[in-house]
Design a protein around this motif. Structure first.
Motif, short mmCIF file in Angstrom:
data_model
loop_
_atom_site.label_atom_id
_atom_site.label_comp_id
_atom_site.label_asym_id
_atom_site.label_seq_id
_atom_site.Cartn_x
_atom_site.Cartn_y
_atom_site.Cartn_z
N HIS A 76 -87.56 -11.09 -39.69
CA HIS A 76 -86.90 -11.55 -38.53
C HIS A 76 -88.15 -11.80 -37.49
N PHE A 77 -87.44 -12.43 -36.38
CA PHE A 77 -88.54 -12.74 -35.44
C PHE A 77 -89.10 -11.45 -34.79
N TYR A 78 -88.35 -10.46 -34.79
CA TYR A 78 -88.93 -9.26 -34.09
C TYR A 78 -90.03 -8.61 -34.83
N ASP A 79 -90.12 -9.19 -36.06
CA ASP A 79 -91.24 -8.61 -36.96
C ASP A 79 -92.66 -9.34 -36.46
N PHE A 102 -81.11 -24.19 -38.72
CA PHE A 102 -81.76 -25.37 -38.60
C PHE A 102 -81.91 -25.68 -37.04
N TYR A 103 -82.86 -26.33 -36.76
CA TYR A 103 -82.92 -27.12 -35.42
C TYR A 103 -83.16 -26.17 -34.25
N SER A 104 -82.88 -26.96 -32.98
CA SER A 104 -83.08 -26.17 -31.78
C SER A 104 -82.60 -24.70 -31.54
N TYR A 105 -81.41 -24.45 -32.02
CA TYR A 105 -80.91 -23.19 -31.65
C TYR A 105 -81.13 -22.34 -33.26
N GLY A 106 -81.67 -22.70 -33.98
CA GLY A 106 -82.06 -22.21 -35.38
C GLY A 106 -82.94 -20.99 -35.37
N ASP A 107 -83.35 -20.69 -36.51
CA ASP A 107 -84.22 -19.86 -36.99
C ASP A 107 -85.85 -20.48 -37.01
N SER A 108 -86.78 -19.53 -36.96
CA SER A 108 -88.20 -19.98 -36.83
C SER A 108 -89.06 -19.84 -37.83
N SER A 109 -90.31 -20.21 -37.76
CA SER A 109 -91.44 -19.98 -39.04
C SER A 109 -92.88 -19.95 -38.13
N ALA A 168 -77.75 -24.97 -36.52
CA ALA A 168 -77.17 -23.85 -35.54
C ALA A 168 -76.68 -24.62 -34.52
N LYS A 169 -75.39 -24.09 -34.15
CA LYS A 169 -74.59 -24.63 -32.93
C LYS A 169 -74.90 -23.45 -31.70
N LYS A 170 -75.51 -22.37 -31.89
CA LYS A 170 -75.67 -21.47 -30.84
C LYS A 170 -77.02 -20.66 -31.40
N PRO A 171 -77.59 -20.13 -30.27
CA PRO A 171 -78.81 -19.00 -30.63
C PRO A 171 -78.37 -17.89 -31.08
N ALA A 172 -79.08 -17.12 -31.96
CA ALA A 172 -79.01 -15.83 -32.33
C ALA A 172 -79.15 -14.86 -31.23
N ASN A 173 -78.18 -13.63 -31.41
CA ASN A 173 -78.14 -12.79 -29.97
C ASN A 173 -78.21 -11.31 -30.56
N PRO A 174 -79.39 -10.64 -29.99
CA PRO A 174 -80.52 -11.14 -29.26
C PRO A 174 -81.24 -12.20 -29.96
N ARG A 175 -82.29 -12.89 -28.98
CA ARG A 175 -82.92 -13.92 -29.43
C ARG A 175 -83.75 -13.79 -30.60
N ALA A 193 -85.75 -31.41 -22.45
CA ALA A 193 -85.52 -30.81 -23.80
C ALA A 193 -86.59 -29.54 -24.00
N ALA A 194 -85.76 -28.44 -24.30
CA ALA A 194 -86.38 -27.39 -24.48
C ALA A 194 -87.64 -27.17 -25.55
N PRO A 195 -88.58 -26.29 -25.28
CA PRO A 195 -89.58 -26.03 -26.14
C PRO A 195 -88.96 -24.91 -27.06
N THR A 196 -88.61 -25.36 -28.09
CA THR A 196 -87.35 -24.46 -28.53
C THR A 196 -88.18 -23.44 -29.63
N ALA A 197 -89.21 -23.44 -30.11
CA ALA A 197 -90.23 -22.49 -30.62
C ALA A 197 -89.98 -21.15 -29.56
N GLY A 198 -90.37 -21.28 -28.33
CA GLY A 198 -90.16 -20.39 -27.27
C GLY A 198 -88.97 -19.56 -27.24
N LEU A 199 -87.47 -20.12 -27.63
CA LEU A 199 -86.48 -19.53 -27.41
C LEU A 199 -86.21 -18.27 -27.98
N HIS A 200 -87.05 -17.80 -29.13
CA HIS A 200 -86.83 -16.66 -29.74
C HIS A 200 -87.40 -15.54 -28.94
#
Length: 360
Positions: free
Chosen positions: A41-44, A345-352, A16-23, A190-197
Motif C-alpha cells: 500500500h502507498f503508506y508502506d 488504473f490511471y489518474s485516480y488509480g493506484d501507484s508504483s 478508477a473514477k475516484k481516488p482512494a480515501n484516505p489517499r 492536468a494534475a501531476p497524478t503520482a503526487g495525489l497519493h
C-alpha cells in the motif's frame, strides 16, 4: 520505434473514477528491486525509502480549466491547455468542427445559464494539431476569477462526469481530489497524478526519516492525455509545457548525486523536467522555460534513480517513458501482474515505484 510495441489489454472496470480515501491507502506496486514484484500500500512507501534519499516533487497547481459553453444553441466543451497571453488560450474543444473565427462561446455553470453569463470567449484561430485559440472577453487579471466561477477541474477523458446543470447534485469532490496536498504554483491543466497519493501524515513521516524533499514546477498540459496517432514514435509531436527549477533545487540534487544518494522523482512530469535541465554529464542546471522532451526506450537517464508513478494508458507517451526507465518487457510483466491483481488504473488509480535501469 513502432507504437504498437506499447499496447496492452486493460479491462475498463479497472479505470478508477475516484481516488482512494484516505489517499495513501491506495495500492503500491513495488518494483524497486529489478527481479521482484511486491504488492504493498502507498503508506508502506517509507519502508522502501532510505534516510539519505532525495525525493523530487512537482508543486504545480491545477486550475479549473474545463469550461462548458454554448455557441448559439450548440453545446461545446472547452479544455484550456496552453496560455498564449493574458487572455488568449489554446484549447481543445469538443464539437469544434462547426466553430469559425469570430464565433462567440458563452460559458455557463450549475447556477448560471449561458444566456445570463458574464463570461465568454471569441474563437480566434483553428489549427488541426494545436486545437482552437480563444480570446476571453475580460481583463487578464479577471480571467483567473472567472475560471474559478465557471470552470471545472480538467479531468482526463476516461473519467466521466455529468455536465453542470442547475439543481444537479455532484457526488464528487474533484476540486480537492484532483490536486496534490502540496500544490503551490497555479498553471497546470492536468494534475501531476503520482503526487495525489501523498497525505500530510505520510509527508511528515518521510521528513522524520531524514528524506530530503525538493520541489520543481512543471505546469502539466492537457496534451499529456492526447493519444499517439502515428504508427511510429518518431512522427509524434509533444506539446510544450512550462517549467521552473531553482538554483537551490539544483544544488541539493547535484550534491546528492556526487555523494551517491538516490534521486527519486515523484511522477513523470518531474522526470521530464529534470531530464530537460540536465547536461550530458548528469549535472542539473537551473531551468525556466518550455520543454517538449519525448523520452522513449533507449534513452539514458541523467538524473533519476527511481520514480513513483501511476499506471498509464496503452500506447501513451507516459507508458513509453516508464518503459524507458524500467525496461519494456519488465513493465509489460508488471502491468500484467497489476491487471491480474485488480490494481486501479490511471489518474485516480493506484501507484508504483520502480528502479531506473537505463542511466548514463
Amino acid at each position: 520505434m513502432r507504437v504498437d510495441i506499447f499496447d496492452f489489454e486493460l479491462d475498463k472496470d479497472l479505470i478508477a473514477k475516484k481516488p482512494a480515501n484516505p489517499r495513501d491507502s491506495s495500492r503500491l506496486l513495488d518494483l524497486s528491486e529489478e527481479n521482484q514484484i511486491v504488492d504493498r500500500h502507498f503508506y508502506d512507501l517509507p519502508k522502501i525509502l532510505r534516510p539519505d534519499d532525495v525525493m523530487v516533487f512537482n508543486d504545480t497547481k491545477v486550475i479549473p480549466a474545463r469550461l462548458y459553453g454554448k455557441r448559439g444553441e450548440a453545446l461545446v466543451e472547452v479544455t484550456l491547455y496552453h496560455p498564449d497571453d493574458g487572455i488568449c488560450w489554446w484549447s481543445f474543444i469538443k464539437n469544434s468542427k462547426r466553430l469559425h473565427p469570430g464565433d462567440v462561446i458563452r460559458f455557463y455553470n450549475a447556477d448560471i445559464a449561458a444566456d445570463e453569463s458574464d463570461f465568454a470567449a471569441e474563437v480566434v484561430q483553428k489549427d488541426s494539431e494545436d486545437g482552437v485559440l480563444i480570446k476571453f472577453d475580460c481583463a487578464p487579471d479577471v480571467v483567473g476569477h472567472q475560471l474559478e466561477n465557471y470552470g471545472a477541474m480538467p479531468l482526463p477523458p476516461y473519467i466521466k462526469r455529468d455536465k453542470p446543470l442547475p439543481g444537479l447534485w455532484n457526488p464528487y469532490n474533484d476540486k480537492e481530489d484532483y490536486q496534490t496536498v502540496y500544490a503551490k504554483h497555479e498553471g497546470a491543466v492536468a494534475a501531476p497524478t503520482a503526487g495525489l497519493h501523498f497525505t500530510d501524515r505520510l509527508l511528515k513521516e518521510i521528513d522524520n526519516m531524514g528524506v530530503t524533499r525538493v520541489f520543481l514546477t512543471l505546469h502539466v498540459g492537457a496534451g499529456t492525455f492526447l493519444p499517439v496517432k502515428s504508427d511510429d514514435t518518431e512522427n509524434h509531436k509533444m506539446h510544450a509545457e512550462y517549467g521552473v527549477i531553482s538554483p537551490q533545487a539544483c544544488e541539493i540534487i547535484n550534491k546528492a548525486k556526487r555523494e551517491g544518494r538516490r534521486i527519486i522523482a515523484v511522477g513523470t512530469t518531474s522526470v521530464r523536467l529534470l531530464e530537460s535541465a540536465a547536461d550530458e554529464s548528469g549535472v542539473l542546471h537551473p531551468f525556466c522555460g518550455e520543454t517538449d522532451i519525448f523520452i522513449t526506450p533507449g534513452y539514458k537517464f541523467r538524473i533519476i534513480d527511481m520514480i513513483v508513478t501511476n499506471f498509464h494508458l496503452p500506447k501513451s507517451t507516459l507508458f513509453m517513458l516508464i518503459c524507458a526507465i524500467g525496461g519494456t518487457e519488465r513493465m509489460k510483466q508488471a502491468y500484467k501482474h497489476a491487471v491480474e491483481q485488480k490494481y486501479r488504473f490511471y489518474s485516480y488509480g493506484d501507484s508504483s515505484i520502480l528502479k531506473c535501469i537505463n542511466k548514463i
